[in-house]
Design a protein around this motif. Structure first.
Motif, PDB file in Angstrom:
ATOM      1  N   PRO A  10     -53.700 -26.207  90.227  1.00  0.00           N
ATOM      2  CA  PRO A  10     -53.457 -27.392  91.068  1.00  0.00           C
ATOM      3  C   PRO A  10     -53.781 -28.716  90.381  1.00  0.00           C
ATOM      4  CG  PRO A  10     -55.434 -26.245  91.791  1.00  0.00           C
ATOM      5  CD  PRO A  10     -54.807 -25.406  90.717  1.00  0.00           C
ATOM      6  N   ASP A  11     -54.712 -28.724  89.428  1.00  0.00           N
ATOM      7  CA  ASP A  11     -55.074 -29.959  88.744  1.00  0.00           C
ATOM      8  C   ASP A  11     -55.628 -29.643  87.354  1.00  0.00           C
ATOM      9  OD1 ASP A  11     -57.485 -28.856  89.431  1.00  0.00           O
ATOM     10  OD2 ASP A  11     -58.201 -30.552  90.604  1.00  0.00           O
ATOM     11  N   VAL A  12     -55.903 -30.677  86.585  1.00  0.00           N
ATOM     12  CA  VAL A  12     -56.370 -30.489  85.213  1.00  0.00           C
ATOM     13  C   VAL A  12     -57.744 -29.830  85.190  1.00  0.00           C
ATOM     14  CG1 VAL A  12     -56.978 -31.700  83.085  1.00  0.00           C
ATOM     15  CG2 VAL A  12     -54.987 -32.419  84.393  1.00  0.00           C
ATOM     16  N   ARG A  20     -63.291 -19.877  85.947  1.00  0.00           N
ATOM     17  CA  ARG A  20     -64.711 -19.712  85.603  1.00  0.00           C
ATOM     18  C   ARG A  20     -64.922 -19.166  84.194  1.00  0.00           C
ATOM     19  NH1 ARG A  20     -66.453 -16.224  90.534  1.00  0.00           N
ATOM     20  NH2 ARG A  20     -66.539 -14.866  88.744  1.00  0.00           N
ATOM     21  N   HIS A  21     -63.888 -19.059  83.392  1.00  0.00           N
ATOM     22  CA  HIS A  21     -64.027 -18.591  82.011  1.00  0.00           C
ATOM     23  C   HIS A  21     -63.803 -19.717  81.008  1.00  0.00           C
ATOM     24  CE1 HIS A  21     -64.198 -14.501  83.413  1.00  0.00           C
ATOM     25  NE2 HIS A  21     -63.084 -14.687  84.093  1.00  0.00           N
ATOM     26  N   GLY A  22     -63.688 -20.933  81.476  1.00  0.00           N
ATOM     27  CA  GLY A  22     -63.391 -22.069  80.618  1.00  0.00           C
ATOM     28  C   GLY A  22     -64.432 -22.300  79.535  1.00  0.00           C
ATOM     29  N   GLY A  23     -65.695 -22.077  79.858  1.00  0.00           N
ATOM     30  CA  GLY A  23     -66.743 -22.271  78.858  1.00  0.00           C
ATOM     31  C   GLY A  23     -66.566 -21.365  77.658  1.00  0.00           C
ATOM     32  N   TYR A  24     -66.230 -20.118  77.921  1.00  0.00           N
ATOM     33  CA  TYR A  24     -66.008 -19.166  76.828  1.00  0.00           C
ATOM     34  C   TYR A  24     -64.714 -19.475  76.077  1.00  0.00           C
ATOM     35  CZ  TYR A  24     -69.477 -16.576  79.486  1.00  0.00           C
ATOM     36  OH  TYR A  24     -70.595 -16.221  80.152  1.00  0.00           O
ATOM     37  N   VAL A  25     -63.676 -19.758  76.830  1.00  0.00           N
ATOM     38  CA  VAL A  25     -62.363 -20.006  76.223  1.00  0.00           C
ATOM     39  C   VAL A  25     -62.405 -21.251  75.342  1.00  0.00           C
ATOM     40  CG1 VAL A  25     -59.967 -20.627  76.719  1.00  0.00           C
ATOM     41  CG2 VAL A  25     -61.089 -18.833  78.043  1.00  0.00           C
ATOM     42  N   PHE A  29     -62.052 -21.596  71.350  1.00  0.00           N
ATOM     43  CA  PHE A  29     -60.996 -22.451  70.818  1.00  0.00           C
ATOM     44  C   PHE A  29     -61.579 -23.488  69.863  1.00  0.00           C
ATOM     45  CE2 PHE A  29     -58.200 -26.156  71.019  1.00  0.00           C
ATOM     46  CZ  PHE A  29     -56.983 -25.570  70.711  1.00  0.00           C
ATOM     47  N   GLY A  30     -62.707 -24.092  70.222  1.00  0.00           N
ATOM     48  CA  GLY A  30     -63.355 -25.072  69.370  1.00  0.00           C
ATOM     49  C   GLY A  30     -63.860 -24.461  68.073  1.00  0.00           C
ATOM     50  N   ALA A  31     -64.434 -23.246  68.164  1.00  0.00           N
ATOM     51  CA  ALA A  31     -64.926 -22.572  66.963  1.00  0.00           C
ATOM     52  C   ALA A  31     -63.770 -22.252  66.016  1.00  0.00           C
ATOM     53  CB  ALA A  31     -65.674 -21.296  67.342  1.00  0.00           C
ATOM     54  N   CYS A  32     -62.654 -21.802  66.549  1.00  0.00           N
ATOM     55  CA  CYS A  32     -61.483 -21.506  65.712  1.00  0.00           C
ATOM     56  C   CYS A  32     -60.914 -22.781  65.098  1.00  0.00           C
ATOM     57  CB  CYS A  32     -60.410 -20.794  66.532  1.00  0.00           C
ATOM     58  SG  CYS A  32     -60.849 -19.107  66.945  1.00  0.00           S
TER      59      CYS A  32
END
Length: 61
Positions: A10-12, A20-25, A29-32
């Motif tokens: 629904p939004d950004v 609820r998995h954004g922290g891991y994802v 992504f940042g580490a890669c």
């Protein structure tokens, strides 16, 4: 076909949370991204003068 391009969140903020998995994802992504940037930087720098590979211009006979 255009339905496949419509986002389901629904939004950004919901996209960034990723169910609820954004922290891991985003950490992965940042580490890669950091690893790819570091590798590009290491490959871009000139070789140190004492490096055996830099001194050997023609390769092995």
């Amino acid at each position: 076909m255009l339905e496949a391009l419509t986002p389901w969140w629904p939004d950004v903020a919901a996209f960034l949370r990723m169910g609820r998995h954004g922290g891991y994802v985003w950490a992965a992504f940042g580490a890669c991204a950091l690893a790819v940037a570091l590798e590009a930087w290491v490959l871009w720098r000139p070789a140190p003068p004492g490096n055996a590979l830099a001194a050997d211009e023609g390769g092995a006979p």
